[in-house]
Design a protein around this motif. Structure first.
Motif, PDB file in Angstrom:
ATOM      1  N   TYR A  60       0.823  -1.216   0.000  1.00 38.92           N
ATOM      2  CA  TYR A  60       0.000   0.000   0.000  1.00 38.92           C
ATOM      3  C   TYR A  60       0.859   1.268   0.000  1.00 38.92           C
ATOM      4  O   TYR A  60       0.693   2.148   0.848  1.00 38.92           O
ATOM      5  CB  TYR A  60      -0.991  -0.024   1.165  1.00 38.92           C
ATOM      6  CG  TYR A  60      -2.074  -1.081   0.979  1.00 38.92           C
ATOM      7  CD1 TYR A  60      -2.820  -1.108  -0.197  1.00 38.92           C
ATOM      8  CD2 TYR A  60      -2.321  -2.050   1.938  1.00 38.92           C
ATOM      9  CE1 TYR A  60      -3.796  -2.070  -0.392  1.00 38.92           C
ATOM     10  CE2 TYR A  60      -3.287  -3.029   1.745  1.00 38.92           C
ATOM     11  CZ  TYR A  60      -4.022  -3.026   0.573  1.00 38.92           C
ATOM     12  OH  TYR A  60      -4.985  -3.982   0.372  1.00 38.92           O
ATOM     13  N   TYR A 129      -2.601 -13.897  -5.977  1.00 42.93           N
ATOM     14  CA  TYR A 129      -3.988 -13.665  -5.551  1.00 42.93           C
ATOM     15  C   TYR A 129      -4.530 -14.728  -4.601  1.00 42.93           C
ATOM     16  O   TYR A 129      -5.179 -14.381  -3.612  1.00 42.93           O
ATOM     17  CB  TYR A 129      -4.917 -13.532  -6.767  1.00 42.93           C
ATOM     18  CG  TYR A 129      -4.757 -12.228  -7.514  1.00 42.93           C
ATOM     19  CD1 TYR A 129      -4.978 -11.010  -6.883  1.00 42.93           C
ATOM     20  CD2 TYR A 129      -4.417 -12.217  -8.856  1.00 42.93           C
ATOM     21  CE1 TYR A 129      -4.840  -9.812  -7.567  1.00 42.93           C
ATOM     22  CE2 TYR A 129      -4.285 -11.024  -9.549  1.00 42.93           C
ATOM     23  CZ  TYR A 129      -4.488  -9.831  -8.897  1.00 42.93           C
ATOM     24  OH  TYR A 129      -4.355  -8.649  -9.570  1.00 42.93           O
ATOM     25  N   ARG A 137      -7.131  -8.843  -2.103  1.00 42.34           N
ATOM     26  CA  ARG A 137      -7.281  -9.349  -3.483  1.00 42.34           C
ATOM     27  C   ARG A 137      -8.091  -8.350  -4.324  1.00 42.34           C
ATOM     28  O   ARG A 137      -7.733  -8.032  -5.450  1.00 42.34           O
ATOM     29  CB  ARG A 137      -7.969 -10.718  -3.457  1.00 42.34           C
ATOM     30  CG  ARG A 137      -7.936 -11.415  -4.820  1.00 42.34           C
ATOM     31  CD  ARG A 137      -8.598 -12.787  -4.780  1.00 42.34           C
ATOM     32  NE  ARG A 137      -8.093 -13.606  -3.707  1.00 42.34           N
ATOM     33  CZ  ARG A 137      -8.827 -14.127  -2.723  1.00 42.34           C
ATOM     34  NH1 ARG A 137     -10.129 -13.947  -2.694  1.00 42.34           N
ATOM     35  NH2 ARG A 137      -8.274 -14.844  -1.775  1.00 42.34           N
ATOM     36  N   MET A 138      -9.145  -7.849  -3.728  1.00 39.56           N
ATOM     37  CA  MET A 138     -10.013  -6.922  -4.461  1.00 39.56           C
ATOM     38  C   MET A 138      -9.244  -5.627  -4.790  1.00 39.56           C
ATOM     39  O   MET A 138      -9.296  -5.135  -5.922  1.00 39.56           O
ATOM     40  CB  MET A 138     -11.236  -6.609  -3.592  1.00 39.56           C
ATOM     41  CG  MET A 138     -12.320  -5.885  -4.316  1.00 39.56           C
ATOM     42  SD  MET A 138     -13.692  -5.598  -3.191  1.00 39.56           S
ATOM     43  CE  MET A 138     -13.029  -4.282  -2.193  1.00 39.56           C
ATOM     44  N   VAL A 139      -8.520  -5.108  -3.799  1.00 40.68           N
ATOM     45  CA  VAL A 139      -7.794  -3.848  -4.014  1.00 40.68           C
ATOM     46  C   VAL A 139      -6.703  -4.034  -5.064  1.00 40.68           C
ATOM     47  O   VAL A 139      -6.570  -3.221  -5.986  1.00 40.68           O
ATOM     48  CB  VAL A 139      -7.179  -3.337  -2.679  1.00 40.68           C
ATOM     49  CG1 VAL A 139      -6.309  -2.111  -2.936  1.00 40.68           C
ATOM     50  CG2 VAL A 139      -8.265  -3.023  -1.671  1.00 40.68           C
ATOM     51  N   ARG A 141      -6.469  -6.316  -7.392  1.00 42.70           N
ATOM     52  CA  ARG A 141      -7.066  -6.541  -8.730  1.00 42.70           C
ATOM     53  C   ARG A 141      -7.488  -5.221  -9.354  1.00 42.70           C
ATOM     54  O   ARG A 141      -7.315  -5.000 -10.549  1.00 42.70           O
ATOM     55  CB  ARG A 141      -8.280  -7.471  -8.624  1.00 42.70           C
ATOM     56  CG  ARG A 141      -7.899  -8.909  -8.398  1.00 42.70           C
ATOM     57  CD  ARG A 141      -9.122  -9.778  -8.353  1.00 42.70           C
ATOM     58  NE  ARG A 141      -9.714  -9.954  -9.669  1.00 42.70           N
ATOM     59  CZ  ARG A 141     -10.979 -10.266  -9.881  1.00 42.70           C
ATOM     60  NH1 ARG A 141     -11.804 -10.418  -8.858  1.00 42.70           N
ATOM     61  NH2 ARG A 141     -11.427 -10.418 -11.106  1.00 42.70           N
ATOM     62  N   PHE A 142      -8.042  -4.343  -8.524  1.00 47.49           N
ATOM     63  CA  PHE A 142      -8.485  -3.049  -9.037  1.00 47.49           C
ATOM     64  C   PHE A 142      -7.280  -2.235  -9.531  1.00 47.49           C
ATOM     65  O   PHE A 142      -7.308  -1.665 -10.620  1.00 47.49           O
ATOM     66  CB  PHE A 142      -9.262  -2.305  -7.949  1.00 47.49           C
ATOM     67  CG  PHE A 142      -9.801  -0.986  -8.418  1.00 47.49           C
ATOM     68  CD1 PHE A 142     -10.738  -0.929  -9.449  1.00 47.49           C
ATOM     69  CD2 PHE A 142      -9.369   0.199  -7.847  1.00 47.49           C
ATOM     70  CE1 PHE A 142     -11.226   0.284  -9.901  1.00 47.49           C
ATOM     71  CE2 PHE A 142      -9.855   1.422  -8.297  1.00 47.49           C
ATOM     72  CZ  PHE A 142     -10.785   1.463  -9.323  1.00 47.49           C
ATOM     73  N   ILE A 143      -6.196  -2.252  -8.719  1.00 46.37           N
ATOM     74  CA  ILE A 143      -4.985  -1.508  -9.118  1.00 46.37           C
ATOM     75  C   ILE A 143      -4.420  -2.109 -10.416  1.00 46.37           C
ATOM     76  O   ILE A 143      -4.011  -1.381 -11.324  1.00 46.37           O
ATOM     77  CB  ILE A 143      -3.928  -1.531  -7.982  1.00 46.37           C
ATOM     78  CG1 ILE A 143      -4.438  -0.750  -6.780  1.00 46.37           C
ATOM     79  CG2 ILE A 143      -2.593  -0.951  -8.463  1.00 46.37           C
ATOM     80  CD1 ILE A 143      -3.605  -0.904  -5.512  1.00 46.37           C
ATOM     81  N   LEU A 145      -6.091  -3.679 -12.686  1.00 53.09           N
ATOM     82  CA  LEU A 145      -6.994  -3.310 -13.777  1.00 53.09           C
ATOM     83  C   LEU A 145      -6.636  -1.910 -14.313  1.00 53.09           C
ATOM     84  O   LEU A 145      -6.554  -1.688 -15.523  1.00 53.09           O
ATOM     85  CB  LEU A 145      -8.438  -3.331 -13.256  1.00 53.09           C
ATOM     86  CG  LEU A 145      -9.534  -3.039 -14.262  1.00 53.09           C
ATOM     87  CD1 LEU A 145      -9.642  -4.190 -15.271  1.00 53.09           C
ATOM     88  CD2 LEU A 145     -10.880  -2.864 -13.557  1.00 53.09           C
ATOM     89  N   LEU A 146      -6.353  -1.006 -13.377  1.00 49.99           N
ATOM     90  CA  LEU A 146      -6.021   0.369 -13.777  1.00 49.99           C
ATOM     91  C   LEU A 146      -4.653   0.472 -14.440  1.00 49.99           C
ATOM     92  O   LEU A 146      -4.406   1.377 -15.236  1.00 49.99           O
ATOM     93  CB  LEU A 146      -6.016   1.292 -12.550  1.00 49.99           C
ATOM     94  CG  LEU A 146      -7.339   1.483 -11.812  1.00 49.99           C
ATOM     95  CD1 LEU A 146      -7.156   2.416 -10.616  1.00 49.99           C
ATOM     96  CD2 LEU A 146      -8.403   2.060 -12.746  1.00 49.99           C
ATOM     97  N   THR A 147      -3.749  -0.450 -14.075  1.00 49.09           N
ATOM     98  CA  THR A 147      -2.361  -0.300 -14.551  1.00 49.09           C
ATOM     99  C   THR A 147      -1.961  -1.392 -15.553  1.00 49.09           C
ATOM    100  O   THR A 147      -0.775  -1.562 -15.837  1.00 49.09           O
ATOM    101  CB  THR A 147      -1.367  -0.299 -13.357  1.00 49.09           C
ATOM    102  OG1 THR A 147      -1.479  -1.555 -12.657  1.00 49.09           O
ATOM    103  CG2 THR A 147      -1.632   0.836 -12.394  1.00 49.09           C
ATOM    104  N   THR A 151      -5.385  -9.688 -13.652  1.00 42.71           N
ATOM    105  CA  THR A 151      -6.557  -9.509 -12.779  1.00 42.71           C
ATOM    106  C   THR A 151      -7.273 -10.828 -12.462  1.00 42.71           C
ATOM    107  O   THR A 151      -8.175 -10.841 -11.630  1.00 42.71           O
ATOM    108  CB  THR A 151      -7.581  -8.556 -13.438  1.00 42.71           C
ATOM    109  OG1 THR A 151      -7.856  -9.055 -14.752  1.00 42.71           O
ATOM    110  CG2 THR A 151      -7.067  -7.133 -13.524  1.00 42.71           C
TER     111      THR A 151
END
Ligand SMILES: Cc1cc2nc3c(=O)[nH]c(=O)nc-3n(C[C@H](O)[C@H](O)[C@H](O)COP(=O)(O)O)c2cc1C
Length: 175
Positions: A60, A129, A137-139, A141-143, A145-147, A151
């Motif tokens: 983080y 994962y 895992r959710m956070v 995966r989201f990061i 997805l953005l980068t 995923t």
């Protein structure tokens, strides 16, 4: 023969794996390596080593407070000895962010820290994962997805370039 201390900070064990690889490489060059987690790196014992290496992963956006405290507390001693630092993070999977001068976490850390290691490296880490709890895992995966990263929640992807780790092992042996 030099006595080398490697202090590490890991959450999921990947930084420890890199340290173990470095230990093998450096010992093969005739040096003696002691590997300890940062929680056990008793400050008083640091004087006994000829060279000190610190490896830490990012979680983080930050290296763990315990390892940052260790580096700050021992900055004067670390500056007196040949010393090295490496960071492990997944931003470093991107070629434009995989060098100490271009990796945001390493740049930020070195700007703020009194310790200025002789050698610095940044290694791309691992995404695992199945090992993470559902929130992490959710956070992640989201990061990803953005980068533009992986995923699939079942995937385990290691981005580490082990040749780069080998090259760093030679630098440590020779510093
Ligand atoms: C909960 C969590 C948060 C993470 N946050 C970041 C981050 O902010 N930036 C980054 O580049 N990598 C981040 N990573 C990736 C880790 O740095 C990478 O998985 C590394 O290999 C972990 O090393 P370790 O097993 O030694 O702790 C995160 C990983 C997890 C599981």
């Amino acid at each position: 023969m030099a006595k080398i201390l490697i202090v590490y900070s890991t959450t999921d064990g990947h930084t420890l794996r890199i340290c173990e690889c470095l230990r093998g490489l450096v010992e093969a060059q005739g040096h003696q390596v002691t590997l300890v987690p940062v929680a056990e790196a008793a400050d008083a014992a640091l004087e006994r080593y000829d060279k000190i290496v610190v490896g830490a992963s990012i979680r983080y956006g930050k290296h763990r407070p315990a390892v940052v405290d260790f580096m700050n507390r021992n900055a004067a001693l670390l500056n007196r000895k040949p010393s090295a630092f490496f960071s492990v993070n997944v931003v470093a999977r991107k070629p434009e962010k995989n060098r100490p001068e271009t990796n945001p976490y390493v740049r930020k850390l070195l700007r703020r820290m009194a310790w200025q290691p002789r050698e610095v490296a940044v290694f791309a880490g691992k995404i695992d994962y199945p090992r993470y709890d559902s929130l992490d895992r959710m956070v992640i995966r989201f990061i990803m997805l953005l980068t533009g990263g992986p995923t699939d929640p079942k995937s385990v992807v290691e981005f580490t370039d082990w040749r780069q780790v080998e090259a760093f092992g030679s630098l440590i042996a020779g510093m």
